[in-house]
Design an enzyme around this catalytic site. Structure first.
Site, PDB file in Angstrom:
ATOM      1  N   HIS A  54     -31.918 -56.441  29.625  1.00 47.76           N
ATOM      2  CA  HIS A  54     -30.720 -57.132  29.114  1.00 47.76           C
ATOM      3  C   HIS A  54     -30.935 -58.631  29.382  1.00 47.76           C
ATOM      4  CE1 HIS A  54     -26.682 -57.728  27.873  1.00 47.76           C
ATOM      5  NE2 HIS A  54     -26.003 -57.231  28.909  1.00 47.76           N
TER       6      HIS A  54
ATOM      7  N   HIS B  41     -33.958 -55.531  19.638  1.00 47.09           N
ATOM      8  CA  HIS B  41     -32.538 -55.520  19.965  1.00 47.09           C
ATOM      9  C   HIS B  41     -31.945 -54.223  19.455  1.00 47.09           C
ATOM     10  CE1 HIS B  41     -28.389 -56.872  20.340  1.00 47.09           C
ATOM     11  NE2 HIS B  41     -28.871 -57.790  21.147  1.00 47.09           N
TER      12      HIS B  41
ATOM     13  N   ASP C 122     -33.169 -64.198  24.063  1.00 52.45           N
ATOM     14  CA  ASP C 122     -33.885 -64.538  25.291  1.00 52.45           C
ATOM     15  C   ASP C 122     -35.276 -65.098  25.052  1.00 52.45           C
ATOM     16  OD1 ASP C 122     -31.920 -63.797  27.142  1.00 52.45           O
ATOM     17  OD2 ASP C 122     -32.368 -61.683  26.810  1.00 52.45           O
TER      18      ASP C 122
HETATM   19  N1  ACO Z   1     -41.974 -54.679  22.377  1.00 50.60           N
HETATM   20  C1  ACO Z   1     -42.685 -53.653  21.853  1.00 50.60           C
HETATM   21  N2  ACO Z   1     -42.130 -52.544  21.348  1.00 50.60           N
HETATM   22  C2  ACO Z   1     -40.793 -52.465  21.359  1.00 50.60           C
HETATM   23  C3  ACO Z   1     -39.978 -53.500  21.874  1.00 50.60           C
HETATM   24  C4  ACO Z   1     -40.605 -54.639  22.395  1.00 50.60           C
HETATM   25  N3  ACO Z   1     -39.907 -55.651  22.898  1.00 50.60           N
HETATM   26  N4  ACO Z   1     -38.674 -53.147  21.770  1.00 50.60           N
HETATM   27  C5  ACO Z   1     -38.672 -51.931  21.209  1.00 50.60           C
HETATM   28  N5  ACO Z   1     -39.957 -51.525  20.951  1.00 50.60           N
HETATM   29  C6  ACO Z   1     -40.367 -50.280  20.288  1.00 50.60           C
HETATM   30  C7  ACO Z   1     -40.114 -49.088  21.185  1.00 50.60           C
HETATM   31  O1  ACO Z   1     -41.236 -48.811  22.003  1.00 50.60           O
HETATM   32  C8  ACO Z   1     -39.845 -48.016  20.168  1.00 50.60           C
HETATM   33  O2  ACO Z   1     -41.067 -47.647  19.603  1.00 50.60           O
HETATM   34  P1  ACO Z   1     -41.328 -46.097  19.167  1.00 50.60           P
HETATM   35  O3  ACO Z   1     -40.364 -45.853  18.049  1.00 50.60           O
HETATM   36  O4  ACO Z   1     -42.748 -46.065  18.756  1.00 50.60           O
HETATM   37  O5  ACO Z   1     -41.038 -45.275  20.374  1.00 50.60           O
HETATM   38  C9  ACO Z   1     -39.055 -48.738  19.073  1.00 50.60           C
HETATM   39  O6  ACO Z   1     -39.503 -50.110  19.157  1.00 50.60           O
HETATM   40  C10 ACO Z   1     -37.552 -48.668  19.233  1.00 50.60           C
HETATM   41  O7  ACO Z   1     -37.218 -49.189  20.521  1.00 50.60           O
HETATM   42  P2  ACO Z   1     -36.065 -48.646  21.452  1.00 50.60           P
HETATM   43  O8  ACO Z   1     -36.511 -48.783  22.868  1.00 50.60           O
HETATM   44  O9  ACO Z   1     -35.618 -47.298  20.979  1.00 50.60           O
HETATM   45  O10 ACO Z   1     -34.899 -49.674  21.143  1.00 50.60           O
HETATM   46  P3  ACO Z   1     -33.578 -49.847  21.982  1.00 50.60           P
HETATM   47  O11 ACO Z   1     -32.524 -50.209  21.014  1.00 50.60           O
HETATM   48  O12 ACO Z   1     -33.320 -48.690  22.876  1.00 50.60           O
HETATM   49  O13 ACO Z   1     -33.926 -51.082  22.931  1.00 50.60           O
HETATM   50  C11 ACO Z   1     -34.200 -53.258  23.751  1.00 50.60           C
HETATM   51  C12 ACO Z   1     -33.537 -52.377  22.686  1.00 50.60           C
HETATM   52  C13 ACO Z   1     -33.843 -52.741  25.162  1.00 50.60           C
HETATM   53  C14 ACO Z   1     -33.648 -54.670  23.620  1.00 50.60           C
HETATM   54  C15 ACO Z   1     -35.725 -53.231  23.533  1.00 50.60           C
HETATM   55  O14 ACO Z   1     -36.025 -53.764  22.263  1.00 50.60           O
HETATM   56  C16 ACO Z   1     -36.474 -53.995  24.609  1.00 50.60           C
HETATM   57  O15 ACO Z   1     -36.741 -53.443  25.674  1.00 50.60           O
HETATM   58  N6  ACO Z   1     -36.816 -55.315  24.370  1.00 50.60           N
HETATM   59  C17 ACO Z   1     -37.476 -56.113  25.370  1.00 50.60           C
HETATM   60  C18 ACO Z   1     -36.466 -56.602  26.405  1.00 50.60           C
HETATM   61  C19 ACO Z   1     -35.558 -57.668  25.843  1.00 50.60           C
HETATM   62  O16 ACO Z   1     -35.984 -58.622  25.235  1.00 50.60           O
HETATM   63  N7  ACO Z   1     -34.261 -57.489  26.132  1.00 50.60           N
HETATM   64  C20 ACO Z   1     -33.236 -58.459  25.744  1.00 50.60           C
HETATM   65  C21 ACO Z   1     -32.352 -57.925  24.693  1.00 50.60           C
HETATM   66  S1  ACO Z   1     -31.166 -59.159  24.223  1.00 50.60           S
HETATM   67  C22 ACO Z   1     -30.029 -59.120  25.466  1.00 50.60           C
HETATM   68  O17 ACO Z   1     -29.784 -58.125  26.085  1.00 50.60           O
HETATM   69  C23 ACO Z   1     -29.391 -60.334  25.795  1.00 50.60           C
END
Ligand code: ACO
Length: 436
Positions: free
Chosen positions: A268, A307, A363
């Site tokens: 987050h 996201h 971010d």
């Molecule tokens: N890098 C690489 N792969 C990713 C990323 C990433 N940053 N984010 C998601 N994916 C991939 C996942 O591995 C998944 O792949 P798969 O379908 O092959 O399994 C697919 O994309 C879907 O991802 P989920 O984890 O299901 O997406 P979710 O909605 O649960 O997660 C989140 C969203 C937590 C923001 C995620 O994208 C992440 O961890 N990002 C990195 C951390 C980040 O930047 N967080 C800040 C968010 S903004 C905020 O909170 C202010």
């Protein structure tokens, strides 16, 4: 308009049901009518992480994740960032309308009146280790304010709520600045109420021996814009925590501390800190492609990317990129920007990221600005928490005023043992613990 309904046939019983559809949703509790016999509890919906569950009705923030649209109370984020001050936007988020000049003047005065911390709270901060994480200091100190303001427990009294809201918005920059100076070993600087919200924050962060702090207007404006962009984001992880904890009628200080704790996680608000660590690890533009390949091979995530809601460019990231250019005029360019730009370019052209609709989020670029301003990465999430306090409080207030809301209490699908006989200690064998 014609009544919209969902017709359901339960294959177990062949019974038919009709559920009203309102604003694109059915009521999950309507599903309880679907039963197989008198003993049956009724059908539940299973939705870990709330992927498809609306937990409230809200009139605060609108996001269209596919189109990359963000609006507070109907106003596009781009217009607010261009034309408003942070406290003007805070008023809008909290009260639903943009303030008149007089309303704004009163609101600013009301917040400014509460910028001081009780000396005992200041002493409390002094108890932290010199290397304590600023986010831990922030969370604990916000929670500690609950011990100072016993009247904050009157959460059903709108007047008391209004006072606590002003207190919290007034005090969070002071706590953040004290946490920052504590980690540097510098003496705390008292608020200067002649200055604007962001200028005063800069004063408390950076004033040394000069009799009056003069904020660089470009930096002050950039911080104000960053605060506007971070002020609310509908039902994200920390807003959901704010509502959940607030639903037990806990006071707003401990609720805000709980929400800030949720924000601190790397998935987050803690992601901004992780982005800088990642850019450090990449080291130079030449290493970007190799790093992206590692991520695609399943070694970690690209921090600052992806996201739950945005499946398009996060509109805040676009404005932050613009603000970064303004800040760099005052501070000099952060060399990490080149790595970040290269990373964005390569990721946005790559099938892995295109397929999963992974774009830079808020971010991704904010940390680069914060670092150019001289903040260590540990401080980044605290800078996020200051403006987000406004959003949390608006969500909290809306939840308390919503007659449909009750104490938040999800259901579970129990996967453990059925009833079993107690085993005395001398007769127990080591068993693998069943987790599901
Ligand atoms: N890098 C690489 N792969 C990713 C990323 C990433 N940053 N984010 C998601 N994916 C991939 C996942 O591995 C998944 O792949 P798969 O379908 O092959 O399994 C697919 O994309 C879907 O991802 P989920 O984890 O299901 O997406 P979710 O909605 O649960 O997660 C989140 C969203 C937590 C923001 C995620 O994208 C992440 O961890 N990002 C990195 C951390 C980040 O930047 N967080 C800040 C968010 S903004 C905020 O909170 C202010």
């Amino acid at each position: 308009m014609e009544k919209q309904v969902l017709n359901v046939v339960d294959s177990r019983s062949n019974n038919r049901y009709e559920f009203a559809i309102e604003k694109g949703a059915i009521r999950a509790s309507d599903l309880r009518q679907i039963r197989c016999g008198a003993e049956d509890f009724g059908l539940m919906s299973y939705d870990p992480a709330f992927l498809n569950t609306a937990s409230c009705r809200s009139a605060i923030t609108f996001i269209d994740g596919d189109k990359g649209i963000l609006r507070y109370r109907g106003y596009p984020i781009e217009q607010l960032a261009e034309k408003c001050t942070f406290l003007e936007v805070a008023y809008l988020i909290l009260h639903g309308e943009l303030p008149t000049e007089l309303q704004l003047k009163n609101f600013v005065a009301g917040v400014t009146e509460h910028t001081m911390l009780h000396e005992k709270t200041k002493n409390f901060l002094e108890g932290f280790n010199h290397d304590a994480h600023p986010m831990g200091m922030f969370i604990s100190t916000v929670a500690a304010l609950s011990t100072v303001y016993a009247d904050a427990r009157k959460v059903l009294d709108p007047e008391s709520r209004e006072l606590q809201i002003r207190r919290l918005i007034g005090k969070v920059p002071t706590i953040a600045a004290y946490a920052y100076r504590h980690s540097l070993g510098y003496p705390y600087i008292y608020p200067d109420n002649d200055l604007s919200y962001t200028e005063n924050f800069m004063n408390m962060l950076w004033r040394m021996v000069e009799p009056k702090y003069r904020a660089n207007p470009v930096v002050a404006r950039a911080l104000d814009i960053l605060f506007i962009l971070h002020a609310d984001h509908e039902q994200n992880c920390s807003a959901n925590v704010m509502r959940a904890v607030g639903s037990s009628q806990a006071d707003p200080f401990v609720c805000t501390a709980a929400a800030a704790a949720a924000l601190s996680g790397p998935l987050h608000g803690g992601a901004n800190e992780e982005v800088l660590k990642m850019l450090d690890e990449i080291g130079s533009k030449d290493n970007v492609r190799g790093y992206v390949e590692k991520i695609k091979a399943g070694h970690g995530k690209l921090m600052g990317f992806g996201h739950r809601i945005y499946k398009n460019y996060d509109p805040r990231a676009r404005i932050i990129k613009w603000a970064a250019d303004q800040v760099f005029v005052a501070t000099g360019r952060n060399p990490k920007l080149d790595i970040a730009l290269e990373l964005e370019k390569i990721a946005l052209e790559d099938e892995y990221f295109i397929k999963r609709k992974l774009y830079p989020n808020v971010d991704f670029y904010s940390g680069i600005i914060y670092q150019a301003l001289g903040f260590k990465p540990e401080m980044f999430t605290v800078l996020f928490a200051i403006p987000r306090t406004v959003g949390w409080l608006a969500q909290w207030q809306e939840m308390l005023e919503d007659p449909e809301q009750k104490i938040a209490r999800p259901r579970q699908i129990y996967t453990g043992y059925d009833a079993r006989e107690f085993v005395p200690i001398e007769k127990r064998a080591v068993r693998a613990v069943a987790s599901r």
